[in-house]
Design a protein around this motif. Structure first.
Motif, PDB file in Angstrom:
ATOM      1  N   ASN A  95      -7.657   5.522 -30.970  1.00  0.00           N
ATOM      2  CA  ASN A  95      -6.386   6.803 -31.852  1.00  0.00           C
ATOM      3  C   ASN A  95      -7.163   7.002 -32.745  1.00  0.00           C
ATOM      4  OD1 ASN A  95      -7.133   5.348 -34.102  1.00  0.00           O
ATOM      5  ND2 ASN A  95      -5.524   3.636 -33.374  1.00  0.00           N
ATOM      6  N   ILE A  96      -6.587   8.822 -33.098  1.00  0.00           N
ATOM      7  CA  ILE A  96      -7.031   9.742 -34.071  1.00  0.00           C
ATOM      8  C   ILE A  96      -7.826   8.701 -35.552  1.00  0.00           C
ATOM      9  CG2 ILE A  96      -5.357  10.856 -34.994  1.00  0.00           C
ATOM     10  CD1 ILE A  96      -8.299  11.844 -33.599  1.00  0.00           C
ATOM     11  N   ASP A  97      -7.400   7.901 -36.085  1.00  0.00           N
ATOM     12  CA  ASP A  97      -7.716   7.242 -37.170  1.00  0.00           C
ATOM     13  C   ASP A  97      -8.810   7.018 -36.998  1.00  0.00           C
ATOM     14  OD1 ASP A  97      -5.465   8.133 -38.370  1.00  0.00           O
ATOM     15  OD2 ASP A  97      -4.516   6.897 -37.553  1.00  0.00           O
ATOM     16  N   ASP A  98      -9.476   5.704 -36.189  1.00  0.00           N
ATOM     17  CA  ASP A  98     -10.384   4.879 -35.767  1.00  0.00           C
ATOM     18  C   ASP A  98     -11.610   5.887 -35.021  1.00  0.00           C
ATOM     19  OD1 ASP A  98      -9.422   3.401 -36.597  1.00  0.00           O
ATOM     20  OD2 ASP A  98      -8.468   2.403 -35.088  1.00  0.00           O
ATOM     21  N   LEU A  99     -11.520   7.525 -34.820  1.00  0.00           N
ATOM     22  CA  LEU A  99     -12.522   7.806 -33.882  1.00  0.00           C
ATOM     23  C   LEU A  99     -13.402   7.806 -34.377  1.00  0.00           C
ATOM     24  CD1 LEU A  99     -12.931   9.264 -30.662  1.00  0.00           C
ATOM     25  CD2 LEU A  99     -11.519  11.425 -32.588  1.00  0.00           C
ATOM     26  N   LYS A 100     -13.875   7.994 -36.098  1.00  0.00           N
ATOM     27  CA  LYS A 100     -14.655   8.313 -36.589  1.00  0.00           C
ATOM     28  C   LYS A 100     -15.600   7.243 -36.909  1.00  0.00           C
ATOM     29  CE  LYS A 100     -13.012   7.758 -41.258  1.00  0.00           C
ATOM     30  NZ  LYS A 100     -12.914   8.166 -42.910  1.00  0.00           N
ATOM     31  N   ASN A 101     -15.117   5.956 -36.689  1.00  0.00           N
ATOM     32  CA  ASN A 101     -15.883   4.397 -36.929  1.00  0.00           C
ATOM     33  C   ASN A 101     -16.332   3.900 -35.432  1.00  0.00           C
ATOM     34  OD1 ASN A 101     -14.806   4.566 -39.511  1.00  0.00           O
ATOM     35  ND2 ASN A 101     -12.822   2.859 -38.249  1.00  0.00           N
ATOM     36  N   HIS A 102     -15.595   4.392 -33.586  1.00  0.00           N
ATOM     37  CA  HIS A 102     -16.431   4.574 -32.908  1.00  0.00           C
ATOM     38  C   HIS A 102     -17.367   5.468 -32.621  1.00  0.00           C
ATOM     39  CE1 HIS A 102     -13.074   1.625 -31.980  1.00  0.00           C
ATOM     40  NE2 HIS A 102     -12.194   2.355 -32.227  1.00  0.00           N
ATOM     41  N   LEU A 103     -17.143   6.648 -32.792  1.00  0.00           N
ATOM     42  CA  LEU A 103     -18.261   7.892 -32.835  1.00  0.00           C
ATOM     43  C   LEU A 103     -19.309   7.844 -34.233  1.00  0.00           C
ATOM     44  CD1 LEU A 103     -16.389  10.491 -30.660  1.00  0.00           C
ATOM     45  CD2 LEU A 103     -17.823   7.896 -29.756  1.00  0.00           C
ATOM     46  N   ARG A 104     -19.890   6.914 -34.029  1.00  0.00           N
ATOM     47  CA  ARG A 104     -21.232   6.860 -34.902  1.00  0.00           C
ATOM     48  C   ARG A 104     -22.233   6.716 -34.212  1.00  0.00           C
ATOM     49  NH1 ARG A 104     -18.980   3.583 -40.269  1.00  0.00           N
ATOM     50  NH2 ARG A 104     -18.051   5.976 -40.370  1.00  0.00           N
ATOM     51  N   LEU A 105     -23.596   6.104 -35.180  1.00  0.00           N
ATOM     52  CA  LEU A 105     -24.624   5.300 -34.285  1.00  0.00           C
ATOM     53  C   LEU A 105     -24.506   4.489 -34.338  1.00  0.00           C
ATOM     54  CD1 LEU A 105     -26.972   7.080 -36.624  1.00  0.00           C
ATOM     55  CD2 LEU A 105     -25.981   8.015 -34.036  1.00  0.00           C
ATOM     56  N   LYS A 106     -25.177   3.433 -33.678  1.00  0.00           N
ATOM     57  CA  LYS A 106     -24.608   1.741 -32.799  1.00  0.00           C
ATOM     58  C   LYS A 106     -25.266   1.400 -34.128  1.00  0.00           C
ATOM     59  CE  LYS A 106     -25.846   1.942 -28.224  1.00  0.00           C
ATOM     60  NZ  LYS A 106     -26.482   0.612 -27.263  1.00  0.00           N
ATOM     61  N   GLU A 107     -26.401   1.324 -34.900  1.00  0.00           N
ATOM     62  CA  GLU A 107     -26.948   0.998 -35.836  1.00  0.00           C
ATOM     63  C   GLU A 107     -25.692   1.138 -37.539  1.00  0.00           C
ATOM     64  OE1 GLU A 107     -29.548   5.035 -35.834  1.00  0.00           O
ATOM     65  OE2 GLU A 107     -28.338   3.430 -34.379  1.00  0.00           O
ATOM     66  N   GLU A 108     -24.958   1.885 -37.064  1.00  0.00           N
ATOM     67  CA  GLU A 108     -23.779   1.881 -38.095  1.00  0.00           C
ATOM     68  C   GLU A 108     -22.480   1.273 -37.291  1.00  0.00           C
ATOM     69  OE1 GLU A 108     -25.306   6.915 -39.927  1.00  0.00           O
ATOM     70  OE2 GLU A 108     -23.934   6.096 -38.228  1.00  0.00           O
ATOM     71  N   GLY A 109     -22.061   0.495 -36.807  1.00  0.00           N
ATOM     72  CA  GLY A 109     -21.265   0.161 -36.173  1.00  0.00           C
ATOM     73  C   GLY A 109     -20.628   0.673 -35.363  1.00  0.00           C
ATOM     74  N   GLY A 110     -21.225   1.904 -34.300  1.00  0.00           N
ATOM     75  CA  GLY A 110     -20.216   2.478 -34.017  1.00  0.00           C
ATOM     76  C   GLY A 110     -21.284   2.466 -32.209  1.00  0.00           C
ATOM     77  N   VAL A 111     -20.900   3.289 -31.524  1.00  0.00           N
ATOM     78  CA  VAL A 111     -21.513   3.185 -29.898  1.00  0.00           C
ATOM     79  C   VAL A 111     -22.464   4.153 -29.787  1.00  0.00           C
ATOM     80  CG1 VAL A 111     -19.089   2.391 -29.136  1.00  0.00           C
ATOM     81  CG2 VAL A 111     -19.678   5.185 -28.684  1.00  0.00           C
ATOM     82  N   LEU A 112     -23.002   5.202 -30.472  1.00  0.00           N
ATOM     83  CA  LEU A 112     -23.421   6.328 -30.101  1.00  0.00           C
ATOM     84  C   LEU A 112     -25.363   6.252 -30.043  1.00  0.00           C
ATOM     85  CD1 LEU A 112     -21.771   9.505 -31.744  1.00  0.00           C
ATOM     86  CD2 LEU A 112     -21.520   8.431 -29.484  1.00  0.00           C
ATOM     87  N   ASN A 113     -25.857   6.716 -29.537  1.00  0.00           N
ATOM     88  CA  ASN A 113     -27.300   6.608 -29.285  1.00  0.00           C
ATOM     89  C   ASN A 113     -27.770   7.152 -30.768  1.00  0.00           C
ATOM     90  OD1 ASN A 113     -28.263   4.057 -27.492  1.00  0.00           O
ATOM     91  ND2 ASN A 113     -27.380   5.222 -25.844  1.00  0.00           N
ATOM     92  N   SER A 114     -27.358   8.607 -31.022  1.00  0.00           N
ATOM     93  CA  SER A 114     -27.772   9.590 -31.129  1.00  0.00           C
ATOM     94  C   SER A 114     -26.531  10.077 -31.437  1.00  0.00           C
ATOM     95  CB  SER A 114     -28.596  11.257 -30.761  1.00  0.00           C
ATOM     96  OG  SER A 114     -28.727  11.057 -29.635  1.00  0.00           O
ATOM     97  N   TYR A 115     -26.873  11.373 -32.160  1.00  0.00           N
ATOM     98  CA  TYR A 115     -25.270  12.842 -32.966  1.00  0.00           C
ATOM     99  C   TYR A 115     -25.885  13.398 -32.207  1.00  0.00           C
ATOM    100  CZ  TYR A 115     -23.261   9.652 -36.787  1.00  0.00           C
ATOM    101  OH  TYR A 115     -22.800   8.631 -37.522  1.00  0.00           O
ATOM    102  N   TYR A 116     -24.837  14.779 -32.351  1.00  0.00           N
ATOM    103  CA  TYR A 116     -25.254  16.523 -31.818  1.00  0.00           C
ATOM    104  C   TYR A 116     -25.050  15.051 -30.295  1.00  0.00           C
ATOM    105  CZ  TYR A 116     -27.778  16.233 -36.500  1.00  0.00           C
ATOM    106  OH  TYR A 116     -28.630  16.345 -37.433  1.00  0.00           O
ATOM    107  N   THR A 117     -23.666  14.908 -29.839  1.00  0.00           N
ATOM    108  CA  THR A 117     -23.309  15.049 -28.863  1.00  0.00           C
ATOM    109  C   THR A 117     -21.913  14.945 -27.934  1.00  0.00           C
ATOM    110  OG1 THR A 117     -22.374  12.066 -29.513  1.00  0.00           O
ATOM    111  CG2 THR A 117     -24.758  12.664 -28.296  1.00  0.00           C
ATOM    112  N   VAL A 118     -21.899  14.970 -27.071  1.00  0.00           N
ATOM    113  CA  VAL A 118     -20.079  15.311 -26.649  1.00  0.00           C
ATOM    114  C   VAL A 118     -19.367  14.218 -25.984  1.00  0.00           C
ATOM    115  CG1 VAL A 118     -20.321  17.999 -25.966  1.00  0.00           C
ATOM    116  CG2 VAL A 118     -20.994  16.367 -24.240  1.00  0.00           C
ATOM    117  N   ASP A 119     -18.743  13.721 -25.474  1.00  0.00           N
ATOM    118  CA  ASP A 119     -17.498  12.535 -25.390  1.00  0.00           C
ATOM    119  C   ASP A 119     -16.410  12.883 -24.527  1.00  0.00           C
ATOM    120  OD1 ASP A 119     -17.606  10.069 -24.532  1.00  0.00           O
ATOM    121  OD2 ASP A 119     -19.398   9.331 -24.975  1.00  0.00           O
TER     122      ASP A 119
END
Length: 426
Positions: free
Chosen positions: A246-270
């Motif tokens: 959902n929109i409230d949790d989005l910033k927590n999912h789309l963050r770097l893996k070391e920050e608890g998210g799924v991304l390997n790097s920023y400056y990405t699209v999904d």
């Protein structure tokens, strides 16, 4: 904009537009434009001219005010007399006097390339609702337009344009944008084809292959491809993560893996299941005072924040782009960064040597997003180059990525020739 359009209307100098394609998007645009002072859908083109006529009639235009012709001279005369014109030959659109902008609402890559080249060659702005063409040869068409002094642009209201609206807003305010993307309103089904979606497509007044391209994810990949080429952002992984949130949790999912998210790097699209029909931009700042103010303004605790637009009105918003192109000489979204990503081709099922492929939303292939540099290194074929004259040289397994050495491409198309020039240019 409203004041300027009113001024143009009062002066009897409205923006005159040609629209090619009277399907769902084109028809919607024709209708919406007739409610805007200072802007006229003067010419509507469709290969089945009855659809062009019906698009005007559905907008309340009387039959007595519609001229049906393919003659350039007769079209010029009709438009000068304040009539609307329906035609079946798309070549006429770029050649008509008084037309300032041509809108491609066909969704066919080869057709879109031809429309854009003709418009640019005749010094008319070109508005592409055709992301299918843009993701393959947009950079070279954009370069041609710049050289000619006209605007090549995607449209407001389509998801890439809506994403760029958020991106430009955030960048313009001095924020650092970390991720961009869109919602997807159905789970990806890689085995879908025009037959399996036929009834649903008829209910939604869509072509079956268009709906199949939505459901198998190809359209999503293509739209994100356009965002990449406009911003320099890239997919984090091939095909994107496609998380559910959902929109409230989005910033927590789309963050770097070391920050608890799924991304390997920023400056990405999904793309994200659960936030459709909206688009998003995740941003941050390195200033403590700005963090404090964002929290005070109920944007959350940071360090990352979400801008969210919960709607996109597709072609109903295209008049905004037409205005900006014709009056301000500005694009809504253009491939300013060149070739950043590619929508590559994947086998939808087991295929045999000698078999012909089809195209986007068909029976044989679907698209996946990859960084251009990787696609080029691995010789992966953009799905927009695939058509029903593409022949396999060898057997291909379901899920296998199609490379140039696996196929005999149709090299006679304008799209292929433009792509080859683009590869050399960029």
């Amino acid at each position: 904009m409203n004041k300027k359009l009113q001024e143009l209307s009062n002066q009897g100098k409205p923006i005159k537009v040609a629209i090619i394609g009277a399907g769902k998007m084109g028809k919607g645009l024709v209708n919406q434009m007739t409610r805007i002072k200072g802007m006229i859908p003067s010419l509507v083109v469709n290969r089945n001219v009855e659809k062009a006529i019906n698009s005007l009639i559905s907008a309340g235009i009387g039959k007595e005010d519609i001229v049906v012709t393919n003659s350039i001279d007769k079209i010029n005369t009709a438009i000068e007399r304040g009539k609307y014109v329906a035609a079946e030959y798309m070549d006429v659109a770029a050649k008509v006097n008084g037309i300032q902008a041509v809108v491609d609402a066909t969704g066919v890559p080869e057709t879109g390339a031809k429309i854009a080249v003709d418009a640019i060659g005749n010094n008319k702005h070109i508005i592409m609702l055709n992301v299918e063409a843009d993701c393959v040869v947009g950079p070279i068409l954009h370069k041609y337009a710049l050289d000619a002094g006209v605007v090549y642009t995607g449209t407001a209201g389509d998801e890439p344009g809506a994403v760029i609206e958020l991106y430009d807003f955030a960048i313009g305010l001095g924020f650092e944008v970390l991720a961009l993307g869109k919602g997807k309103n159905n789970p990806i089904n890689l085995s879908v084809n025009p037959d399996t979606v036929y009834e649903e497509a008829m209910r939604k007044e869509l072509k079956p292959n268009m709906l199949a391209g939505f459901i198998d994810g190809t359209n999503t990949m293509i739209e994100l491809n356009c965002v990449c080429n406009a911003t320099g952002f890239v997919p984090d992984i091939r095909g994107c993560h496609g998380i559910e949130s959902n929109i409230d949790d989005l910033k927590n999912h789309l963050r770097l893996k070391e920050e608890g998210g799924v991304l390997n790097s920023y400056y990405t699209v999904d793309y994200v299941r659960g936030i459709a029909p909206g688009v998003y931009a995740i941003f941050t700042t390195n200033l403590e005072e700005v963090h404090n103010q964002l929290e005070y303004l109920n944007m959350g605790s940071g360090p990352n924040y979400v801008l969210y637009r919960p709607y996109h009105l597709t072609s109903l918003e295209t008049p905004l782009t037409i205005y900006n192109a014709c009056v301000n000489n500005e694009a809504t979204i253009a491939p300013n960064c060149g070739m950043v990503a590619d929508t590559i081709t994947v086998a939808k099922k087991d295929l045999k040597a000698g078999e012909r492929l089809d195209s986007i939303g068909g029976y044989t292939v679907y698209g996946s997003l990859e960084r251009y540099e990787i696609a080029k290194r691995e010789k992966l074929v953009p799905i927009g180059l695939i058509n029903d004259r593409t022949v396999l040289k060898r057997d291909v397994k379901k899920g296998e990525f199609i490379t140039y050495d696996m196929i005999e491409l149709d090299k006679s198309t304008l799209l292929y020739k433009l792509r080859q020039k683009q590869e050399e240019m960029f």
